[in-house]
Motif scaffolding. Structure first.
Motif, short mmCIF file in Angstrom:
data_model
loop_
_atom_site.label_atom_id
_atom_site.label_comp_id
_atom_site.label_asym_id
_atom_site.label_seq_id
_atom_site.Cartn_x
_atom_site.Cartn_y
_atom_site.Cartn_z
N GLU A 117 47.88 45.98 59.96
CA GLU A 117 48.95 46.12 60.95
C GLU A 117 49.73 47.39 60.63
OE1 GLU A 117 51.24 42.61 61.64
OE2 GLU A 117 51.92 43.37 63.58
N PHE A 168 61.55 41.06 52.95
CA PHE A 168 61.21 42.26 52.19
C PHE A 168 62.47 42.97 51.73
CE2 PHE A 168 56.67 42.51 52.62
CZ PHE A 168 56.40 41.81 53.78
N GLY A 175 48.31 40.01 54.08
CA GLY A 175 48.90 39.36 52.92
C GLY A 175 49.57 40.28 51.93
N GLN A 176 49.72 41.53 52.30
CA GLN A 176 50.30 42.49 51.36
C GLN A 176 51.61 43.07 51.87
OE1 GLN A 176 47.69 45.37 49.65
NE2 GLN A 176 45.89 44.04 49.76
N HIS A 177 52.22 43.89 51.05
CA HIS A 177 53.49 44.48 51.42
C HIS A 177 53.27 45.78 52.20
CE1 HIS A 177 52.24 46.75 47.93
NE2 HIS A 177 53.21 47.61 48.09
N LEU A 178 54.35 46.32 52.66
CA LEU A 178 54.28 47.57 53.39
C LEU A 178 53.96 48.74 52.47
CD1 LEU A 178 57.43 47.29 55.62
CD2 LEU A 178 55.09 47.23 56.40
N PHE A 192 58.61 57.41 60.17
CA PHE A 192 57.66 56.86 59.21
C PHE A 192 56.59 56.05 59.92
CE2 PHE A 192 60.38 57.64 55.49
CZ PHE A 192 61.62 57.71 56.07
N GLN A 204 50.40 47.61 56.73
CA GLN A 204 50.48 46.33 56.03
C GLN A 204 49.12 45.67 56.10
OE1 GLN A 204 53.15 43.36 57.73
NE2 GLN A 204 53.65 42.58 55.70
N GLY A 250 59.21 46.30 48.34
CA GLY A 250 58.60 45.32 47.47
C GLY A 250 57.51 44.54 48.21
N GLN A 251 56.90 43.62 47.50
CA GLN A 251 55.78 42.87 48.07
C GLN A 251 56.23 41.71 48.93
OE1 GLN A 251 53.14 42.14 44.61
NE2 GLN A 251 51.82 43.65 45.58
N ARG A 281 48.38 45.65 65.64
CA ARG A 281 47.31 45.08 64.81
C ARG A 281 46.00 45.77 65.17
NH1 ARG A 281 48.11 38.72 63.45
NH2 ARG A 281 50.16 38.98 62.53
N ARG A 288 57.60 35.23 50.71
CA ARG A 288 57.27 34.43 51.89
C ARG A 288 57.91 33.05 51.76
NH1 ARG A 288 53.93 38.45 51.94
NH2 ARG A 288 53.06 39.14 53.90
N PHE A 305 53.04 49.87 61.42
CA PHE A 305 54.42 49.86 61.91
C PHE A 305 54.98 51.27 61.92
CE2 PHE A 305 55.21 45.37 62.05
CZ PHE A 305 54.39 44.82 61.08
N LEU A 355 53.61 53.02 52.60
CA LEU A 355 53.90 54.20 53.40
C LEU A 355 52.63 55.00 53.65
CD1 LEU A 355 56.13 55.99 54.66
CD2 LEU A 355 56.20 57.22 52.49
N PHE A 384 62.30 49.24 62.95
CA PHE A 384 60.86 49.14 63.06
C PHE A 384 60.41 48.82 64.47
CE2 PHE A 384 59.08 49.26 58.77
CZ PHE A 384 60.20 49.08 57.98
N GLY A 385 59.24 49.32 64.82
CA GLY A 385 58.57 48.85 66.00
C GLY A 385 57.97 47.48 65.73
N SER A 386 57.44 46.87 66.76
CA SER A 386 56.92 45.51 66.62
C SER A 386 55.55 45.46 65.98
CB SER A 386 56.88 44.83 68.00
OG SER A 386 56.10 45.60 68.89
N GLY A 394 57.82 42.48 64.08
CA GLY A 394 58.07 43.55 63.13
C GLY A 394 59.21 43.20 62.20
N TYR A 445 54.13 52.93 58.47
CA TYR A 445 53.76 52.06 57.37
C TYR A 445 52.52 51.25 57.77
CZ TYR A 445 58.32 52.78 55.11
OH TYR A 445 59.41 53.32 54.50
#
Lengths: 114, 115
Positions: free
Chosen positions: A88, B91, A41-44, A34, A38, B107-108, A109, B111, A90, A46, A104-106, B42, A36
């Motif tokens: 970013e 997460f 300030g947001q979520h992951l 996969f 980001q 999910g979002q 950015r 934090r 991933f 796909l 996950f990889g690190s 990560g 992903y």
């Protein structure tokens, strides 16, 4: 131990430049792969995934990735980046024999300058 | 179909307090994963749960952290006696099944800031 390596931690490009982000993993068994994204300030979200079949997979927003089994690699590409691609990225590996959890990889950015 | 819902989005706790993070998986999903993202790093796997069962907790710290996924209600990640090093984004992801074509939906995040 299994690992996922992303070689570039920070990438700076100008708009319209081509992008390639490297990803290598160390596990030799059956995996799903996969990428992903980001946004700040947001979520992951796909971008794309590889399960089987054609090793060149296409994802959203013009991204694609190529699975090269012999190199244990799954590099992400985009021919022409936009400022909105600043985020970013991933790479992640899901092992079929390990609770299906993601490794996950690190992260990389990416900053795209207008 | 709502996505994976996490709350709260932001949580501030003083050192020594307890933090409770909630995750409601997507409808029809019975597999829940928790991941932690420390600053500049990560995501790291913490725990995998199915309804009423912890399947894999190999990524959970040995002390102060616990997780549950009851028959009814959301999955809960609980951190007791928080310390500054617990500050991170947590997460949750859910999936409907475990097979070759499975994927996880995230999910979002919550934090957590420990002051």
């Amino acid at each position: 131990a299994q690992s996922v390596s992303q070689h570039n931690h920070h990438v700076i490009l100008s708009e319209a430049a081509s992008l390639e982000l490297g990803c290598n993993y160390s596990y030799g068994g059956t995996v799903n792969l996969f990428w992903y994204v980001q946004y700040p300030g947001q979520h992951l979200q796909l971008l794309l995934k590889y399960f089987s079949g054609d090793p060149l997979v296409k994802g959203i927003k013009g991204f694609e990735a190529e699975f090269i089994k012999s190199k244990f690699s799954f590099n992400l590409r985009k021919p022409s980046v936009q400022w909105s691609d600043t985020a970013e990225y991933f790479c992640a590996v899901m092992r079929m024999d390990s609770s299906y959890k993601l490794i996950f990889g690190s992260g990389t950015r990416l900053l795209v300058r207008p | 179909n709502a996505g994976v819902m996490q709350n709260p989005r932001h949580l501030v706790r003083r050192r020594g307090q307890e933090a409770r993070l909630r995750c409601s998986p997507m409808k029809g999903h019975s597999h829940v994963y928790w991941y932690r993202q420390l600053p500049e790093e990560g995501l790291k796997f913490m725990v995998y749960l199915q309804k009423e069962n912890i399947i894999d907790e190999s990524g959970m710290p040995k002390e102060r952290f616990s997780a549950e996924f009851p028959k009814e209600g959301p999955s809960i990640l609980r951190i007791q006696q928080v310390v500054r090093g617990d500050s991170a984004a947590y997460f949750c992801a859910s999936s409907p099944r475990q097979d070759l074509n499975t994927e996880a939906f995230f999910g979002q995040g919550t934090r957590l800031t420990v002051v």
